[in-house]
Design a protein around this motif. Structure first.
Motif, PDB file in Angstrom:
ATOM      1  N   PHE A 197      67.135  69.104  39.866  1.00 11.61           N
ATOM      2  CA  PHE A 197      66.687  68.448  41.022  1.00 11.61           C
ATOM      3  C   PHE A 197      65.784  67.433  40.623  1.00 11.61           C
ATOM      4  O   PHE A 197      65.737  66.294  41.256  1.00 11.61           O
ATOM      5  N   ARG A 198      64.925  67.795  39.814  1.00  8.04           N
ATOM      6  CA  ARG A 198      63.638  66.878  39.528  1.00  8.04           C
ATOM      7  C   ARG A 198      64.493  65.457  39.007  1.00  8.04           C
ATOM      8  O   ARG A 198      63.907  64.345  39.355  1.00  8.04           O
ATOM      9  N   ASP A 199      65.335  65.650  37.892  1.00 14.18           N
ATOM     10  CA  ASP A 199      65.872  64.599  37.168  1.00 14.18           C
ATOM     11  C   ASP A 199      66.769  63.478  38.543  1.00 14.18           C
ATOM     12  O   ASP A 199      66.716  62.440  38.487  1.00 14.18           O
ATOM     13  N   ILE A 200      67.426  64.392  39.493  1.00 13.02           N
ATOM     14  CA  ILE A 200      67.831  63.508  40.770  1.00 13.02           C
ATOM     15  C   ILE A 200      66.928  62.691  41.248  1.00 13.02           C
ATOM     16  O   ILE A 200      66.857  61.533  41.591  1.00 13.02           O
ATOM     17  N   GLN A 201      65.603  63.427  41.889  1.00 13.02           N
ATOM     18  CA  GLN A 201      64.715  62.761  42.400  1.00 13.02           C
ATOM     19  C   GLN A 201      64.097  61.562  41.718  1.00 13.02           C
ATOM     20  O   GLN A 201      63.668  60.587  42.104  1.00 13.02           O
ATOM     21  N   HIS A 202      63.997  61.597  40.558  1.00 14.64           N
ATOM     22  CA  HIS A 202      63.652  60.555  39.519  1.00 14.64           C
ATOM     23  C   HIS A 202      64.388  59.191  39.561  1.00 14.64           C
ATOM     24  O   HIS A 202      64.314  58.208  39.440  1.00 14.64           O
ATOM     25  N   LEU A 203      65.768  59.582  40.262  1.00 19.35           N
ATOM     26  CA  LEU A 203      66.490  58.492  40.141  1.00 19.35           C
ATOM     27  C   LEU A 203      66.277  57.639  41.698  1.00 19.35           C
ATOM     28  O   LEU A 203      66.686  56.444  41.851  1.00 19.35           O
ATOM     29  N   TYR A 204      65.559  58.086  42.584  1.00 19.30           N
ATOM     30  CA  TYR A 204      65.602  57.783  43.858  1.00 19.30           C
ATOM     31  C   TYR A 204      64.865  56.222  44.023  1.00 19.30           C
ATOM     32  O   TYR A 204      65.321  55.531  44.713  1.00 19.30           O
ATOM     33  N   PRO A 205      63.692  55.928  43.220  1.00 20.20           N
ATOM     34  CA  PRO A 205      63.139  54.708  42.997  1.00 20.20           C
ATOM     35  C   PRO A 205      64.069  53.604  42.640  1.00 20.20           C
ATOM     36  O   PRO A 205      64.084  52.354  43.229  1.00 20.20           O
ATOM     37  N   THR A 206      64.847  53.527  41.700  1.00 20.14           N
ATOM     38  CA  THR A 206      66.139  52.916  41.126  1.00 20.14           C
ATOM     39  C   THR A 206      67.293  52.883  41.866  1.00 20.14           C
ATOM     40  O   THR A 206      68.141  51.937  41.521  1.00 20.14           O
ATOM     41  N   CYS A 207      67.519  54.144  42.467  1.00 24.88           N
ATOM     42  CA  CYS A 207      69.105  54.267  43.096  1.00 24.88           C
ATOM     43  C   CYS A 207      68.993  54.487  44.447  1.00 24.88           C
ATOM     44  O   CYS A 207      69.002  55.552  44.942  1.00 24.88           O
ATOM     45  N   PRO A 208      68.609  53.591  45.228  1.00 18.81           N
ATOM     46  CA  PRO A 208      68.451  53.815  46.966  1.00 18.81           C
ATOM     47  C   PRO A 208      69.596  54.408  47.395  1.00 18.81           C
ATOM     48  O   PRO A 208      69.640  55.282  48.437  1.00 18.81           O
ATOM     49  N   ASP A 209      70.668  54.326  46.949  1.00 23.62           N
ATOM     50  CA  ASP A 209      72.252  54.760  47.405  1.00 23.62           C
ATOM     51  C   ASP A 209      72.196  56.567  47.235  1.00 23.62           C
ATOM     52  O   ASP A 209      72.645  57.071  47.928  1.00 23.62           O
ATOM     53  N   TRP A 245      76.006  55.782  40.247  1.00 23.99           N
ATOM     54  CA  TRP A 245      77.051  56.923  40.127  1.00 23.99           C
ATOM     55  C   TRP A 245      76.946  57.113  38.607  1.00 23.99           C
ATOM     56  O   TRP A 245      76.928  58.570  38.421  1.00 23.99           O
ATOM     57  N   GLU A 246      77.138  56.185  37.909  1.00 24.52           N
ATOM     58  CA  GLU A 246      77.106  56.742  36.264  1.00 24.52           C
ATOM     59  C   GLU A 246      75.693  57.186  35.851  1.00 24.52           C
ATOM     60  O   GLU A 246      75.796  58.419  35.227  1.00 24.52           O
ATOM     61  N   ARG A 247      74.733  56.981  36.421  1.00 31.02           N
ATOM     62  CA  ARG A 247      73.296  57.505  36.116  1.00 31.02           C
ATOM     63  C   ARG A 247      73.190  58.867  36.885  1.00 31.02           C
ATOM     64  O   ARG A 247      72.833  59.967  36.196  1.00 31.02           O
ATOM     65  N   PHE A 248      73.799  59.049  37.855  1.00 28.78           N
ATOM     66  CA  PHE A 248      73.682  60.332  38.679  1.00 28.78           C
ATOM     67  C   PHE A 248      74.724  61.457  38.245  1.00 28.78           C
ATOM     68  O   PHE A 248      74.229  62.766  37.976  1.00 28.78           O
ATOM     69  N   ALA A 249      76.038  60.864  37.727  1.00 27.03           N
ATOM     70  CA  ALA A 249      76.997  61.923  37.319  1.00 27.03           C
ATOM     71  C   ALA A 249      76.468  62.165  35.711  1.00 27.03           C
ATOM     72  O   ALA A 249      76.697  63.398  35.513  1.00 27.03           O
ATOM     73  N   ALA A 250      75.611  61.684  35.117  1.00 24.75           N
ATOM     74  CA  ALA A 250      75.216  61.841  33.777  1.00 24.75           C
ATOM     75  C   ALA A 250      74.456  63.006  33.895  1.00 24.75           C
ATOM     76  O   ALA A 250      74.082  63.759  32.951  1.00 24.75           O
ATOM     77  N   LEU A 251      73.692  63.423  35.078  1.00 32.29           N
ATOM     78  CA  LEU A 251      72.760  64.629  35.331  1.00 32.29           C
ATOM     79  C   LEU A 251      73.513  65.677  35.226  1.00 32.29           C
ATOM     80  O   LEU A 251      72.712  66.990  35.069  1.00 32.29           O
TER      81      LEU A 251
END
Length: 191
Positions: free
Chosen positions: A107-119, A19-25
């Motif tokens: 959207f690209r930044d969010i996609q970059h989270l997928y490998p390390t943030c499967p949730d 959440w912390e990584r996602f919200a920071a975007l």
């Protein structure tokens, strides 16, 4: 940002780290009534979370006639989804019908989270599945239901909109003229 967290947590549980990584975007953005979140021909780069306000999604034909496809009422995600996925120019315009407050992220930044943030990826998949079901249901309604039934469904799905947006937008969404909408409303009021 609290609304975004509540909304996303309803889709799927998210770890505090993800959440912390996602919200920071996300950064706050306001749209004045009449402004566009995305226009025809733009290539979408951002996704938004609508915290306050109403947007419409519509397309315009070669004769400049507009057809409302969807209304976005907070809280929800907005953006040129097909353009985000394909990288092609957007065809569905999104315009603020009221003053709007959003949280916006690349959207690209969010996609970059997928490998390390499967949730986060799981939440995005669930959201995409919900969009697909909504789109299919809407297509079925337009083809199989008469205007009276489509209006009843509109009132059920968007109970607050009738008092907040012009009737011609509602008529366009229903695939009828404003005059037909007036007749349907009068007929229902007389029941």
């Amino acid at each position: 940002m609290t609304e975004l967290k509540t909304f996303f947590q309803r889709l799927t549980p998210v770890s505090p780290e993800s959440w912390e990584r996602f919200a920071a975007l996300f950064t706050p953005k306001t749209l004045q009534k009449g402004a566009y979140f995305i226009d025809d021909g733009q290539v979408a780069k951002e996704i938004g979370f609508l915290e306050k306000g109403i947007l419409r999604a519509f397309y315009r034909n070669a004769e400049a006639v507009e057809y409302n496809k969807h209304f976005f009422v907070n809280p929800c995600f907005v953006g040129g989804y097909a353009s985000l996925i394909t990288g092609r120019p957007n065809q569905i315009i999104q315009q603020a019908l009221t003053d709007c407050t959003l949280q916006v992220a690349s959207f690209r930044d969010i996609q970059h989270l997928y490998p390390t943030c499967p949730d986060i990826e799981r939440g995005a998949r669930i959201l995409a599945e919900q969009f697909f079901v909504q789109k299919e249901q809407r297509e079925i309604e337009i083809v199989l239901l008469d205007a009276d039934k489509r209006y009843q469904l509109f009132k059920k799905e968007f109970p607050q909109l009738e008092q907040q947006i012009p009737q011609y937008h509602i008529a366009s969404y229903l695939g009828i003229t404003p005059t037909q909408l007036s007749r349907i409303r009068r007929k229902m009021a007389g029941k």
